[in-house]
Motif scaffolding. Structure first.
Motif, PDB file in Angstrom:
ATOM      1  N   LEU A  33       1.000  -1.265   0.104  1.00  0.00           N
ATOM      2  CA  LEU A  33      -0.062   0.078   0.144  1.00  0.00           C
ATOM      3  C   LEU A  33       0.803   1.317   0.150  1.00  0.00           C
ATOM      4  N   LEU A  34       1.919   1.175   0.997  1.00  0.00           N
ATOM      5  CA  LEU A  34       2.577   2.470   0.721  1.00  0.00           C
ATOM      6  C   LEU A  34       3.662   2.985  -0.291  1.00  0.00           C
ATOM      7  N   ASP A  35       3.975   1.746  -0.935  1.00  0.00           N
ATOM      8  CA  ASP A  35       4.517   1.726  -2.497  1.00  0.00           C
ATOM      9  C   ASP A  35       3.514   2.229  -3.457  1.00  0.00           C
ATOM     10  N   ALA A  36       2.147   1.755  -3.279  1.00  0.00           N
ATOM     11  CA  ALA A  36       1.342   2.280  -4.334  1.00  0.00           C
ATOM     12  C   ALA A  36       1.053   3.852  -3.990  1.00  0.00           C
ATOM     13  N   ILE A  37       1.029   4.388  -2.580  1.00  0.00           N
ATOM     14  CA  ILE A  37       0.606   5.750  -2.540  1.00  0.00           C
ATOM     15  C   ILE A  37       1.806   6.461  -2.998  1.00  0.00           C
ATOM     16  N   ALA A  38       3.153   5.966  -2.875  1.00  0.00           N
ATOM     17  CA  ALA A  38       4.300   6.618  -3.443  1.00  0.00           C
ATOM     18  C   ALA A  38       4.283   6.640  -4.719  1.00  0.00           C
ATOM     19  N   GLU A  39       3.906   5.634  -5.506  1.00  0.00           N
ATOM     20  CA  GLU A  39       4.093   5.231  -7.097  1.00  0.00           C
ATOM     21  C   GLU A  39       3.087   6.396  -7.624  1.00  0.00           C
ATOM     22  N   PHE A  40       1.843   6.576  -7.221  1.00  0.00           N
ATOM     23  CA  PHE A  40       0.850   7.442  -7.684  1.00  0.00           C
ATOM     24  C   PHE A  40       0.797   8.856  -7.188  1.00  0.00           C
ATOM     25  N   GLY A  41       1.477   8.881  -6.057  1.00  0.00           N
ATOM     26  CA  GLY A  41       1.356  10.322  -5.299  1.00  0.00           C
ATOM     27  C   GLY A  41      -0.017  10.589  -4.623  1.00  0.00           C
ATOM     28  N   PHE A  42      -0.732   9.515  -4.143  1.00  0.00           N
ATOM     29  CA  PHE A  42      -1.901   9.586  -3.322  1.00  0.00           C
ATOM     30  C   PHE A  42      -1.693  10.548  -2.195  1.00  0.00           C
ATOM     31  N   ASP A  43      -2.703  11.298  -2.080  1.00  0.00           N
ATOM     32  CA  ASP A  43      -2.658  12.089  -0.779  1.00  0.00           C
ATOM     33  C   ASP A  43      -3.689  11.829   0.161  1.00  0.00           C
ATOM     34  N   ALA A  44      -4.549  10.962  -0.200  1.00  0.00           N
ATOM     35  CA  ALA A  44      -5.663  10.361   0.727  1.00  0.00           C
ATOM     36  C   ALA A  44      -6.276   9.121   0.129  1.00  0.00           C
ATOM     37  N   CYS A  45      -6.439   8.158   1.196  1.00  0.00           N
ATOM     38  CA  CYS A  45      -7.083   6.924   0.851  1.00  0.00           C
ATOM     39  C   CYS A  45      -8.305   6.687   1.660  1.00  0.00           C
ATOM     40  N   ILE A  46      -9.447   6.530   0.662  1.00  0.00           N
ATOM     41  CA  ILE A  46     -10.863   6.222   1.475  1.00  0.00           C
ATOM     42  C   ILE A  46     -11.094   4.801   1.572  1.00  0.00           C
ATOM     43  N   GLY A  47     -11.172   4.470   2.831  1.00  0.00           N
ATOM     44  CA  GLY A  47     -11.328   3.016   3.199  1.00  0.00           C
ATOM     45  C   GLY A  47     -12.633   2.696   4.035  1.00  0.00           C
TER      46      GLY A  47
END
Length: 283
Positions: free
Chosen positions: A100-114
């Protein structure tokens, strides 16, 4: 709340596994943004040991909505050497944090809705609706923002992250009643079916390729359903004859055991296992 995330955050993503809670999130997103497209893609962190019925439903539902689905796998993290398993059949839930942290860094997400809910587990009961994570993706329960009068603050510095949980205050019963009201489709394993299981430590473990029976195990074919779905190695079914949403609502209203308490084998390793995983970046 979904509009609040879209308005305050530059590049959010909605975590969609195909499970019942994320199915509810999708319907809420439809109500918030249709007829326009969602202002964020969908993301699933696949352990590689997910139930095939759920994975097939995930792909089908994303295609029906016409929304972009991103899938990142713990298998890839293992191949890259970022995750090292103690043995091949080790439960992979805790390792999702790395992917998950790698995906956040890859796409530059600043928020994850769960779709996490406070009634699931005591660590989640302490979490804010807008949960702040530092630049390492870590959750510090003592460093969270007040949410007086349902006012949410998603301001962050570069590299930090917000985890937003729109159904945080829902209960399992709320979820099933919403599914019934909206007539939402679900993976078939949420409903009663016959399955081979063995009983271990008070739980029923399904007999599969990644959770095979052991010498001395008594293999039974039982009518079961899943209250929650996840990695096969740590998600147990419960005995049930409920084949409709209405029957599940009745079962849920009368149960005395929480869904994770009855079904999640990974939470039983320690009273603080979920909190520790969240501090390492887990959902």
């Amino acid at each position: 709340m979904l509009r609040e995330v879209a308005g305050q955050c530059a590049n959010p993503v909605l975590l969609f596994s195909g499970g019942k809670d994320s199915v509810c999130l999708l319907r809420l997103a439809e109500m918030a943004f249709r007829p326009a497209r969602f202002p964020f893609p969908l993301l699933h962190v696949d352990t590689g040991h997910n139930y095939p019925e759920v994975v097939a439903f995930r792909d089908r539902r994303a295609a029906e909505l016409g929304e972009r689905l991103l899938v990142r796998s713990v298998e890839d993290s293992i191949r890259e050497g970022k995750v090292v398993l103690g043995h091949p059949l080790e439960p992979r839930n805790k390792h999702q944090s790395v992917t998950l942290l790698d995906a956040i860094a890859e796409f530059g997400f600043d928020a994850c809705i769960g779709g996490a809910r406070r009634d699931e587990e005591k660590a989640r009961a302490k979490e804010r609706v807008f949960s702040f994570r530092d630049e390492f993706g870590q959750w510090d329960p003592k460093n969270q923002r007040p949410e007086l009068w349902s006012l949410y603050n998603a301001r962050i510095r570069r590299g930090e992250n917000i985890r937003a949980f729109p159904i945080s205050n829902w209960t399992e019963l709320d979820v099933w009643q919403y599914i019934a009201r909206e007539r939402l489709a679900l993976p078939s394993i949420y409903f009663a079916h016959r399955r081979l299981v063995v009983r271990r430590a008070g739980a029923m473990v399904p007999v599969t390729e990644v959770t095979p029976s052991r010498p001395g195990d008594l293999v039974e074919e039982v009518s079961v359903r899943f209250r929650t779905v996840g990695d096969i190695t740590c998600t147990a079914p419960v005995e049930s004859s409920a084949t409709t949403v209405e029957e599940i609502v009745v079962e849920t209203a009368t149960t005395t055991v929480t869904e994770r308490g009855a079904t999640r084998l990974d939470d039983q390793t320690s009273d603080a296992s979920m909190e520790q995983r969240k501090k390492e970046g887990y959902f």
